[in-house]
Design a protein around this motif. Structure first.
Motif, PDB file in Angstrom:
ATOM      1  N   UNK A 184       0.826  -1.217   0.000  1.00 37.38           N
ATOM      2  CA  UNK A 184       0.000   0.000   0.000  1.00 37.38           C
ATOM      3  C   UNK A 184       0.861   1.268   0.000  1.00 37.38           C
ATOM      4  N   UNK A 185       1.947   1.234   0.767  1.00 39.68           N
ATOM      5  CA  UNK A 185       2.830   2.413   0.811  1.00 39.68           C
ATOM      6  C   UNK A 185       3.406   2.723  -0.566  1.00 39.68           C
ATOM      7  N   UNK A 186       3.868   1.686  -1.250  1.00 39.64           N
ATOM      8  CA  UNK A 186       4.446   1.901  -2.580  1.00 39.64           C
ATOM      9  C   UNK A 186       3.358   2.217  -3.608  1.00 39.64           C
ATOM     10  N   UNK A 187       2.158   1.651  -3.413  1.00 41.49           N
ATOM     11  CA  UNK A 187       1.061   1.859  -4.370  1.00 41.49           C
ATOM     12  C   UNK A 187       0.619   3.319  -4.419  1.00 41.49           C
ATOM     13  N   UNK A 188       0.660   4.005  -3.265  1.00 44.47           N
ATOM     14  CA  UNK A 188       0.197   5.405  -3.223  1.00 44.47           C
ATOM     15  C   UNK A 188       1.347   6.396  -3.416  1.00 44.47           C
ATOM     16  N   UNK A 189       2.579   5.896  -3.532  1.00 45.27           N
ATOM     17  CA  UNK A 189       3.728   6.794  -3.656  1.00 45.27           C
ATOM     18  C   UNK A 189       3.653   7.637  -4.931  1.00 45.27           C
ATOM     19  N   UNK A 190       3.716   8.956  -4.762  1.00 42.65           N
ATOM     20  CA  UNK A 190       3.727   9.866  -5.906  1.00 42.65           C
ATOM     21  C   UNK A 190       2.395  10.050  -6.589  1.00 42.65           C
ATOM     22  N   UNK A 191       1.322   9.480  -6.024  1.00 39.59           N
ATOM     23  CA  UNK A 191       0.006   9.604  -6.657  1.00 39.59           C
ATOM     24  C   UNK A 191      -1.020   9.940  -5.578  1.00 39.59           C
TER      25      UNK A 191
END
Length: 230
Positions: free
Chosen positions: A62-69
């Motif tokens: 989840x942390x990487x999925x929302x990174x920068x978006x």
């Protein structure tokens, strides 16, 4: 009237009979839900039905999925963030796993019409990479090793911890050298004055703003009167 009395007499009885099993059923359903919530409670949030052993992995996903978006929900992941995850967590080693391998696996597991992968597809993709990265281990052991690399990790933000040691930047950020309105925003120690340094505060003393000898007239006038004998 007789028909009406019969109907009203029957109705409460029928209702009470029908309500009893319904309330029991709702209690059973509530207890089941509470049991699943207590069993599946994880760091991800209360009431989560995620199995405990996958909590750390899903949290990282989840942390990487929302990174920068800012619009991302955390439920699916773009290819760019998938590549970043593999790079930041050390899945890509440049030997067994390269950036090309990561891209190929992403295209393989995602649905044809989608540009993202779900958490389940994410685990499938990791399984593919794990078998390639740890060739001497079984599939489950290899997956466990890759999961360990990712669990609890967060995206690495480039340049945040890098200290600025440029003389030009130091000169430009030295408040003692500021002029004009910028000078008014800092005190002698370099601390910001906050609102007092930004907002024009009305001076009702009657003196011209910036007058350096403010208050000296009163002293001059009052001195002789104070020293004069009564």
């Amino acid at each position: 009237h007789k028909d009406f009395k019969v109907q009203t007499a029957k109705h409460p009885n029928a209702g009470s009979v029908a309500l009893r099993p319904h309330s029991e059923h709702s209690k059973d359903r509530m207890s089941k839900r509470l049991s699943t919530e207590s069993n599946g409670t994880s760091d991800g949030g209360a009431g989560s039905s995620t199995p405990v052993e996958l909590t750390a992995l899903e949290e990282s996903f989840r942390r990487f999925a929302i990174h920068g978006d800012t619009r991302a929900t955390g439920k699916d992941m773009h290819g760019k963030n998938w590549s970043k995850l593999c790079k930041d967590c050390g899945v890509i080693d440049g030997k067994n796993i390269t950036l090309t391998d990561v891209d190929i696996v992403f295209s393989k597991v995602k649905k044809k019409t989608c540009r993202t992968i779900t958490y389940d597809e994410f685990k499938v993709a990791l399984g593919e990479l794990a078998r390639k990265k740890y060739k001497d281990k079984t599939g489950e052991e290899a997956e466990a090793e890759v999961f360990k690399l990712i669990e609890g990790k967060a995206p690495v933000i480039a340049g945040v911890t890098r200290a600025v040691a440029s003389p030009t930047v130091s000169r430009l950020t030295d408040p003692t050298k500021f002029t004009g309105s910028h000078k008014e925003r800092f005190d002698e120690t370099g601390r910001g004055k906050g609102k007092a340094g930004r907002v024009d505060i009305v001076d009702t003393s009657g003196y011209v703003s910036g007058y350096k000898h403010r208050g000296t007239y009163e002293k001059k006038v009052n001195k002789p009167t104070e020293g004069r004998p009564m």
